[in-house]
Write a protein that holds these residues in place. Structure first.
Motif, PDB file in Angstrom:
ATOM      1  N   PHE A 236       0.833  -1.211   0.000  1.00 64.07           N
ATOM      2  CA  PHE A 236       0.000   0.000   0.000  1.00 64.07           C
ATOM      3  C   PHE A 236       0.871   1.268   0.000  1.00 64.07           C
ATOM      4  CE2 PHE A 236      -2.583  -3.299   2.085  1.00 64.07           C
ATOM      5  CZ  PHE A 236      -3.643  -3.349   1.193  1.00 64.07           C
ATOM      6  N   GLY A 237       1.941   1.229  -0.786  1.00 66.37           N
ATOM      7  CA  GLY A 237       2.800   2.392  -0.944  1.00 66.37           C
ATOM      8  C   GLY A 237       3.783   2.642   0.180  1.00 66.37           C
ATOM      9  N   THR A 238       3.849   1.742   1.156  1.00 63.89           N
ATOM     10  CA  THR A 238       4.747   1.924   2.302  1.00 63.89           C
ATOM     11  C   THR A 238       5.768   0.795   2.366  1.00 63.89           C
ATOM     12  OG1 THR A 238       3.005   3.028   3.564  1.00 63.89           O
ATOM     13  CG2 THR A 238       4.884   2.166   4.811  1.00 63.89           C
ATOM     14  N   LEU A 239       7.039   1.152   2.436  1.00 60.99           N
ATOM     15  CA  LEU A 239       8.098   0.157   2.530  1.00 60.99           C
ATOM     16  C   LEU A 239       8.056  -0.508   3.902  1.00 60.99           C
ATOM     17  CD1 LEU A 239      10.690  -0.997   1.095  1.00 60.99           C
ATOM     18  CD2 LEU A 239      11.981   0.720   2.376  1.00 60.99           C
ATOM     19  N   ASN A 240       8.099  -1.835   3.912  1.00 65.44           N
ATOM     20  CA  ASN A 240       8.152  -2.585   5.167  1.00 65.44           C
ATOM     21  C   ASN A 240       9.596  -2.545   5.661  1.00 65.44           C
ATOM     22  OD1 ASN A 240       8.374  -4.658   7.151  1.00 65.44           O
ATOM     23  ND2 ASN A 240       6.517  -5.618   6.353  1.00 65.44           N
ATOM     24  N   THR A 241       9.898  -1.559   6.495  1.00 66.90           N
ATOM     25  CA  THR A 241      11.287  -1.333   6.905  1.00 66.90           C
ATOM     26  C   THR A 241      11.831  -2.476   7.762  1.00 66.90           C
ATOM     27  OG1 THR A 241      10.473   0.022   8.746  1.00 66.90           O
ATOM     28  CG2 THR A 241      11.150   1.164   6.734  1.00 66.90           C
ATOM     29  N   GLU A 242      10.944  -3.149   8.515  1.00 69.62           N
ATOM     30  CA  GLU A 242      11.410  -4.261   9.343  1.00 69.62           C
ATOM     31  C   GLU A 242      11.920  -5.403   8.463  1.00 69.62           C
ATOM     32  OE1 GLU A 242       8.357  -2.934   9.745  1.00 69.62           O
ATOM     33  OE2 GLU A 242       8.590  -1.844  11.650  1.00 69.62           O
ATOM     34  N   LYS A 243      11.122  -5.793   7.479  1.00 73.31           N
ATOM     35  CA  LYS A 243      11.547  -6.862   6.581  1.00 73.31           C
ATOM     36  C   LYS A 243      12.749  -6.443   5.741  1.00 73.31           C
ATOM     37  CE  LYS A 243       7.267  -9.518   6.127  1.00 73.31           C
ATOM     38  NZ  LYS A 243       6.303 -10.137   5.174  1.00 73.31           N
ATOM     39  N   CYS A 244      12.763  -5.186   5.365  1.00 74.00           N
ATOM     40  CA  CYS A 244      13.878  -4.645   4.588  1.00 74.00           C
ATOM     41  C   CYS A 244      15.187  -4.766   5.380  1.00 74.00           C
ATOM     42  CB  CYS A 244      13.580  -3.177   4.271  1.00 74.00           C
ATOM     43  SG  CYS A 244      14.487  -2.512   2.869  1.00 74.00           S
ATOM     44  N   TRP A 245      15.122  -4.415   6.642  1.00 73.23           N
ATOM     45  CA  TRP A 245      16.301  -4.483   7.507  1.00 73.23           C
ATOM     46  C   TRP A 245      16.746  -5.930   7.723  1.00 73.23           C
ATOM     47  CZ3 TRP A 245      19.074  -0.294   8.828  1.00 73.23           C
ATOM     48  CH2 TRP A 245      20.082  -0.457   9.792  1.00 73.23           C
ATOM     49  N   LEU A 246      15.780  -6.813   7.970  1.00 72.25           N
ATOM     50  CA  LEU A 246      16.106  -8.229   8.176  1.00 72.25           C
ATOM     51  C   LEU A 246      16.769  -8.824   6.942  1.00 72.25           C
ATOM     52  CD1 LEU A 246      12.904  -9.525  10.044  1.00 72.25           C
ATOM     53  CD2 LEU A 246      15.124  -8.954  11.028  1.00 72.25           C
ATOM     54  N   LEU A 247      16.224  -8.515   5.788  1.00 77.45           N
ATOM     55  CA  LEU A 247      16.787  -9.041   4.546  1.00 77.45           C
ATOM     56  C   LEU A 247      18.194  -8.499   4.321  1.00 77.45           C
ATOM     57  CD1 LEU A 247      16.462 -10.735   2.026  1.00 77.45           C
ATOM     58  CD2 LEU A 247      15.295  -8.811   0.936  1.00 77.45           C
ATOM     59  N   SER A 248      18.405  -7.248   4.660  1.00 74.07           N
ATOM     60  CA  SER A 248      19.742  -6.675   4.488  1.00 74.07           C
ATOM     61  C   SER A 248      20.757  -7.405   5.366  1.00 74.07           C
ATOM     62  CB  SER A 248      19.734  -5.180   4.821  1.00 74.07           C
ATOM     63  OG  SER A 248      19.653  -4.954   6.206  1.00 74.07           O
ATOM     64  N   MET A 249      20.354  -7.805   6.559  1.00 65.87           N
ATOM     65  CA  MET A 249      21.257  -8.529   7.451  1.00 65.87           C
ATOM     66  C   MET A 249      21.549  -9.942   6.938  1.00 65.87           C
ATOM     67  SD  MET A 249      22.125  -6.352   9.741  1.00 65.87           S
ATOM     68  CE  MET A 249      22.072  -5.205   8.336  1.00 65.87           C
ATOM     69  N   LEU A 250      20.556 -10.568   6.312  1.00 64.21           N
ATOM     70  CA  LEU A 250      20.777 -11.890   5.709  1.00 64.21           C
ATOM     71  C   LEU A 250      21.770 -11.791   4.554  1.00 64.21           C
ATOM     72  CD1 LEU A 250      17.145 -13.347   5.642  1.00 64.21           C
ATOM     73  CD2 LEU A 250      19.044 -14.068   7.116  1.00 64.21           C
ATOM     74  N   LEU A 251      21.624 -10.766   3.741  1.00 59.53           N
ATOM     75  CA  LEU A 251      22.538 -10.563   2.623  1.00 59.53           C
ATOM     76  C   LEU A 251      23.947 -10.266   3.129  1.00 59.53           C
ATOM     77  CD1 LEU A 251      20.124  -8.496   0.408  1.00 59.53           C
ATOM     78  CD2 LEU A 251      21.213 -10.619  -0.313  1.00 59.53           C
ATOM     79  N   LYS A 252      24.043  -9.502   4.212  1.00 61.96           N
ATOM     80  CA  LYS A 252      25.355  -9.230   4.814  1.00 61.96           C
ATOM     81  C   LYS A 252      25.984 -10.531   5.308  1.00 61.96           C
ATOM     82  CE  LYS A 252      28.551  -7.178   7.537  1.00 61.96           C
ATOM     83  NZ  LYS A 252      28.864  -8.241   8.506  1.00 61.96           N
ATOM     84  N   ALA A 253      25.196 -11.374   5.962  1.00 60.76           N
ATOM     85  CA  ALA A 253      25.704 -12.657   6.453  1.00 60.76           C
ATOM     86  C   ALA A 253      26.167 -13.542   5.303  1.00 60.76           C
ATOM     87  CB  ALA A 253      24.626 -13.369   7.271  1.00 60.76           C
ATOM     88  N   GLU A 254      25.416 -13.522   4.213  1.00 66.34           N
ATOM     89  CA  GLU A 254      25.807 -14.288   3.033  1.00 66.34           C
ATOM     90  C   GLU A 254      27.122 -13.750   2.461  1.00 66.34           C
ATOM     91  OE1 GLU A 254      23.538 -15.826  -0.928  1.00 66.34           O
ATOM     92  OE2 GLU A 254      23.730 -13.664  -0.697  1.00 66.34           O
ATOM     93  N   GLY A 255      27.255 -12.430   2.416  1.00 66.27           N
ATOM     94  CA  GLY A 255      28.486 -11.821   1.934  1.00 66.27           C
ATOM     95  C   GLY A 255      29.686 -12.208   2.788  1.00 66.27           C
ATOM     96  N   ASP A 256      29.484 -12.295   4.104  1.00 64.30           N
ATOM     97  CA  ASP A 256      30.569 -12.694   5.001  1.00 64.30           C
ATOM     98  C   ASP A 256      31.034 -14.123   4.695  1.00 64.30           C
ATOM     99  OD1 ASP A 256      30.522 -10.257   6.303  1.00 64.30           O
ATOM    100  OD2 ASP A 256      29.220 -10.955   7.928  1.00 64.30           O
ATOM    101  N   ILE A 257      30.079 -15.002   4.410  1.00 57.33           N
ATOM    102  CA  ILE A 257      30.433 -16.383   4.073  1.00 57.33           C
ATOM    103  C   ILE A 257      31.202 -16.428   2.756  1.00 57.33           C
ATOM    104  CG2 ILE A 257      29.492 -18.643   3.429  1.00 57.33           C
ATOM    105  CD1 ILE A 257      27.157 -18.042   5.356  1.00 57.33           C
ATOM    106  N   ASP A 258      30.714 -15.688   1.777  1.00 58.29           N
ATOM    107  CA  ASP A 258      31.421 -15.635   0.490  1.00 58.29           C
ATOM    108  C   ASP A 258      32.844 -15.112   0.677  1.00 58.29           C
ATOM    109  OD1 ASP A 258      29.437 -16.627  -1.247  1.00 58.29           O
ATOM    110  OD2 ASP A 258      28.413 -14.696  -1.267  1.00 58.29           O
TER     111      ASP A 258
END
Length: 219
Positions: free
Chosen positions: A67-89
């Motif tokens: 509804f036009g609003t970014l879900n900042t909680e999910k956005c933040w969680l996903l960013s942390m998962l991507l960071k964790a993946e980057g650390d493994i790489d």
């Protein structure tokens, strides 16, 4: 379950999962760590981490928007998962893959921070600074630098905003009017008090000098 309770539960479960990812990383059980990241990604967004990498940023943000609003909680969680993946790489010597994970993570962090008008020039955001450090040896895409410039400007970190501005001018995109953004930036700074400029590690002399340098580059 209320929305607030749901978010708290999501963050609690996510924190435990990230701790498990770190545990497996320390054991060098990278397959298990990646499986946990993929499971958490499916829980947060309904798709695996591989799918996240296969879609453009605009599509990802639309999936995180309701509804036009970014879900900042999910956005933040996903960013942390991507960071964790980057650390493994990075642990496994896959610098190319780690770059793209860190970059997607940074873009999401910036999307969230740009919506937070309470951050000031004195605030330190470890998640942002950690990603900038990880990516310090790379040249960031213009879209990411634009968001970074906007964030530093918006939060009163004027010296860092200027650094990003001139980096963009060095590698300018013909489709982006960086000069116009720079001129508007210095015009805004010219209206600030000396105290506000000083808080942003800047001065009135630097405003005048930066504007003059921008004008010379434009000729």
């Amino acid at each position: 379950m209320s929305q607030r309770d749901y978010i708290l539960r999501l963050f609690e479960e996510f924190g435990r999962a990230l701790a498990q990812v770190l545990y497996h990383r320390q054991l060098k059980d990278y397959a298990a760590a990646r499986n946990l990241i993929d499971e958490q990604c499916k829980q947060v967004l309904g798709v695996g981490i591989g799918f996240i990498h296969s879609i453009p940023e605009e599509t990802l943000l639309s999936m995180l928007t309701s509804f036009g609003t970014l879900n900042t909680e999910k956005c933040w969680l996903l960013s942390m998962l991507l960071k964790a993946e980057g650390d493994i790489d990075q642990d496994q010597g896959n610098s190319n893959e780690s770059y793209y994970s860190y970059l997607k993570s940074l873009d999401l962090v910036l999307e969230v921070l740009l919506l937070d008008t309470t951050i000031s020039s004195t605030d330190f955001v470890p998640e942002l600074e950690g990603l900038l450090y990880k990516l310090s040896e790379y040249e960031l895409p213009i879209r990411t630098r634009l968001k970074l410039f906007q964030y530093f400007d918006q939060t009163g970190k004027y010296s860092r905003a200027e650094d990003v501005l001139f980096e963009m001018l060095e590698t300018g995109d013909p489709d982006v009017d960086i000069y116009a953004r720079g001129i508007a930036f210095y015009h805004r700074l010219a209206t600030k008090s000396d105290a506000a400029l000083s808080a942003g590690n800047f001065s009135r002399e630097e405003v005048e000098e930066g504007f003059a340098q921008l004008e010379r580059r434009k000729r």
